[in-house]
Design a protein around this motif. Structure first.
Motif, mmCIF file in Angstrom:
data_model
loop_
_atom_site.group_PDB
_atom_site.id
_atom_site.type_symbol
_atom_site.label_atom_id
_atom_site.label_comp_id
_atom_site.label_asym_id
_atom_site.label_seq_id
_atom_site.Cartn_x
_atom_site.Cartn_y
_atom_site.Cartn_z
ATOM 1 N N LEU A 26 23.902 31.741 35.184
ATOM 2 C CA LEU A 26 23.083 31.088 34.159
ATOM 3 C C LEU A 26 22.374 29.881 34.763
ATOM 4 O O LEU A 26 22.998 29.056 35.425
ATOM 5 C CB LEU A 26 23.951 30.643 32.979
ATOM 6 C CG LEU A 26 24.662 31.753 32.197
ATOM 7 C CD1 LEU A 26 25.593 31.155 31.161
ATOM 8 C CD2 LEU A 26 23.664 32.693 31.550
ATOM 9 N N ASP A 27 21.084 29.784 34.497
ATOM 10 C CA ASP A 27 20.280 28.636 34.910
ATOM 11 C C ASP A 27 19.943 27.845 33.651
ATOM 12 O O ASP A 27 19.011 28.206 32.920
ATOM 13 C CB ASP A 27 19.014 29.121 35.624
ATOM 14 C CG ASP A 27 18.090 27.982 36.013
ATOM 15 O OD1 ASP A 27 18.538 26.818 35.997
ATOM 16 O OD2 ASP A 27 16.911 28.254 36.325
ATOM 17 N N VAL A 28 20.733 26.814 33.372
ATOM 18 C CA VAL A 28 20.556 26.048 32.139
ATOM 19 C C VAL A 28 19.400 25.074 32.332
ATOM 20 O O VAL A 28 19.502 24.092 33.065
ATOM 21 C CB VAL A 28 21.853 25.314 31.753
ATOM 22 C CG1 VAL A 28 21.642 24.529 30.456
ATOM 23 C CG2 VAL A 28 23.008 26.297 31.601
ATOM 24 N N LEU A 29 18.294 25.353 31.646
ATOM 25 C CA LEU A 29 17.087 24.541 31.783
ATOM 26 C C LEU A 29 17.181 23.240 31.000
ATOM 27 O O LEU A 29 16.599 22.227 31.408
ATOM 28 C CB LEU A 29 15.872 25.332 31.297
ATOM 29 C CG LEU A 29 15.613 26.693 31.950
ATOM 30 C CD1 LEU A 29 14.396 27.355 31.315
ATOM 31 C CD2 LEU A 29 15.430 26.545 33.455
ATOM 32 N N ALA A 30 17.885 23.271 29.865
ATOM 33 C CA ALA A 30 17.965 22.085 29.005
ATOM 34 C C ALA A 30 19.082 22.278 27.998
ATOM 35 O O ALA A 30 19.442 23.407 27.642
ATOM 36 C CB ALA A 30 16.646 21.852 28.272
ATOM 37 N N LEU A 31 19.624 21.157 27.535
ATOM 38 C CA LEU A 31 20.500 21.117 26.374
ATOM 39 C C LEU A 31 19.716 20.467 25.244
ATOM 40 O O LEU A 31 19.191 19.359 25.418
ATOM 41 C CB LEU A 31 21.765 20.309 26.667
ATOM 42 C CG LEU A 31 22.641 20.778 27.830
ATOM 43 C CD1 LEU A 31 23.789 19.791 28.054
ATOM 44 C CD2 LEU A 31 23.177 22.167 27.586
ATOM 45 N N THR A 32 19.604 21.149 24.122
ATOM 46 C CA THR A 32 18.960 20.566 22.945
ATOM 47 C C THR A 32 20.040 20.358 21.891
ATOM 48 O O THR A 32 20.911 21.206 21.715
ATOM 49 C CB THR A 32 17.835 21.461 22.414
ATOM 50 O OG1 THR A 32 18.346 22.769 22.111
ATOM 51 C CG2 THR A 32 16.726 21.591 23.442
ATOM 52 N N THR A 33 19.976 19.237 21.202
ATOM 53 C CA THR A 33 21.077 18.877 20.315
ATOM 54 C C THR A 33 20.629 18.883 18.861
ATOM 55 O O THR A 33 19.450 18.721 18.536
ATOM 56 C CB THR A 33 21.637 17.499 20.678
ATOM 57 O OG1 THR A 33 20.599 16.509 20.612
ATOM 58 C CG2 THR A 33 22.237 17.518 22.072
ATOM 59 N N VAL A 60 18.704 16.471 28.399
ATOM 60 C CA VAL A 60 19.247 16.560 27.042
ATOM 61 C C VAL A 60 18.166 16.073 26.078
ATOM 62 O O VAL A 60 17.696 14.933 26.187
ATOM 63 C CB VAL A 60 20.523 15.720 26.885
ATOM 64 C CG1 VAL A 60 21.008 15.745 25.438
ATOM 65 C CG2 VAL A 60 21.614 16.212 27.833
ATOM 66 N N HIS A 61 17.769 16.940 25.149
ATOM 67 C CA HIS A 61 16.678 16.637 24.219
ATOM 68 C C HIS A 61 17.225 16.589 22.790
ATOM 69 O O HIS A 61 17.695 17.609 22.275
ATOM 70 C CB HIS A 61 15.582 17.702 24.318
ATOM 71 C CG HIS A 61 14.986 17.850 25.682
ATOM 72 N ND1 HIS A 61 13.944 17.073 26.116
ATOM 73 C CD2 HIS A 61 15.307 18.681 26.712
ATOM 74 C CE1 HIS A 61 13.628 17.423 27.362
ATOM 75 N NE2 HIS A 61 14.436 18.394 27.739
ATOM 76 N N PRO A 62 17.171 15.435 22.122
ATOM 77 C CA PRO A 62 17.685 15.358 20.749
ATOM 78 C C PRO A 62 16.780 16.085 19.769
ATOM 79 O O PRO A 62 15.557 16.025 19.857
ATOM 80 C CB PRO A 62 17.711 13.855 20.471
ATOM 81 C CG PRO A 62 16.719 13.262 21.428
ATOM 82 C CD PRO A 62 16.707 14.142 22.634
ATOM 83 N N GLY A 63 17.426 16.784 18.829
ATOM 84 C CA GLY A 63 16.671 17.572 17.852
ATOM 85 C C GLY A 63 16.870 17.079 16.431
ATOM 86 O O GLY A 63 16.835 15.873 16.160
ATOM 87 N N ALA A 103 9.745 20.003 20.901
ATOM 88 C CA ALA A 103 8.674 19.916 21.893
ATOM 89 C C ALA A 103 9.141 20.464 23.236
ATOM 90 O O ALA A 103 8.391 21.162 23.935
ATOM 91 C CB ALA A 103 8.206 18.472 22.032
ATOM 92 N N ALA A 104 10.382 20.143 23.619
ATOM 93 C CA ALA A 104 10.890 20.623 24.905
ATOM 94 C C ALA A 104 11.027 22.134 24.905
ATOM 95 O O ALA A 104 10.670 22.811 25.886
ATOM 96 C CB ALA A 104 12.233 19.966 25.211
ATOM 97 N N MET A 105 11.561 22.693 23.825
ATOM 98 C CA MET A 105 11.669 24.151 23.727
ATOM 99 C C MET A 105 10.291 24.799 23.857
ATOM 100 O O MET A 105 10.108 25.759 24.617
ATOM 101 C CB MET A 105 12.284 24.548 22.374
ATOM 102 C CG MET A 105 13.758 24.317 22.226
ATOM 103 S SD MET A 105 14.253 24.856 20.556
ATOM 104 C CE MET A 105 16.020 24.630 20.652
#
Length: 293
Positions: A26-33, A60-63, A103-105
């Motif tokens: 797995l290549d984890v590009l980002a964690l969105t919360t 880490v991108h807050p949602g 926005a990150a997604m």
């Protein structure tokens, strides 16, 4: 597999994220919360702390700080005020991104080949619903969505037929199920079959690796929130495990809908792939091996 992990850590979220970050498949590009098990500020900080323990720098991108059209209902009784059952984690290696989750997604999906990035949903589906609303073309570029949520033929955990992730934001779940995405749902029917007990904790501790030991500590904290249980279900780790070992899950197709009042899954118009069973022994072995790195 490039993936975005959308999460509300959360004890079992933390175990799932540690496994995913340590897994070379797995290549984890980002964690969105998202707000869910606990409030957004805490879930965002926890995502960074989990990545730090895994020794991985990942954005880490807050949602979303609340569900669509209703108040948040955190589950501190199970996960504790810090969301991680009081287990010690290091501070984040870097601050959370100023770019929000939606926005990150949209950016990551728009710049990658269509269908090449999967989305792993470990919490309420609020962020995905907001992505569908604000950037539908980007959302259509998701390879597949694997989401932990719902109860099909078993009792719920926040109501007679309702499971926490779906019930926390049923309006979002309605929109996601109706969107026609390549969606695989892992409900309580399957996740309750992957259980952690004293032998599981001991095996993780024998591995000696930091993430494996942290997972053992988290499971012990999970037990501390219950009384008299001999095992606890590992809900969220089923998501990355299915991504890597789908042959160990029994997948069926259901026509489902969501009751917008309670979050219960009902017979409905949307065709969804649903994991209804799993091979627990083999998956425990894979989970432990992944956490040990």
């Amino acid at each position: 597999m490039p993936v975005i992990i959308d999460t509300d850590p959360g004890i079992d979220d933390a175990i799932a994220i540690l496994y995913a970050l340590r897994n070379p498949a797995l290549d984890v590009l980002a964690l969105t919360t998202v707000a869910g098990n606990i409030g957004l500020d805490v879930t965002t900080r926890n995502a960074g702390r989990i990545a730090a323990l895994a020794g991985v720098r990942v954005p880490v991108h807050p949602g979303a700080a609340a569900p669509l059209g209703r108040a948040a209902r955190p589950e501190t009784g199970i996960h504790g005020n810090d969301g991680l059952g009081g287990v010690a984690f290091p501070e984040p290696l870097q601050p959370a991104s100023e770019e929000g989750a939606i926005a990150a997604m949209a950016r990551l999906l728009a710049t990658a080949p269509a269908g090449s990035v999967d989305l792993h949903c470990l919490g309420p589906l609020t962020n995905l619903a907001l992505l569908l609303r604000s950037a539908p073309q980007a959302a259509r570029r998701i390879g597949r969505v694997i989401a932990m949520g719902g109860a099909v033929e078993v009792a719920g955990n926040v109501g007679p037929k309702a499971e926490f992730n779906i019930a926390h934001d049923p309006e979002a779940a309605v929109e996601v199920l109706a969107a026609g995405l390549d969606l695989t749902l892992i409900p309580l029917d399957a996740t309750r079959q992957l259980r952690a007990d004293a032998a599981c904790i001991a095996a993780l501790r024998r591995g000696g690796a930091g993430p494996a030991t942290a997972a053992a500590d988290l499971i012990e904290a999970y037990f501390a929130a219950t009384s008299g249980a001999e095992s606890r279900p590992l809900h969220d780790p089923c998501v990355p495990l299915l991504a890597c070992h789908e042959a160990l899950f029994r997948i069926e197709t259901y026509a489902l809908g969501v009751d917008p009042a309670t979050g219960a899954l009902l017979p409905g118009p949307d065709r969804v792939r649903v994991a209804m069973g799993l091979e627990a022994g083999a998956l425990h072995d894979h989970l432990r091996a992944g956490l040990e790195g």
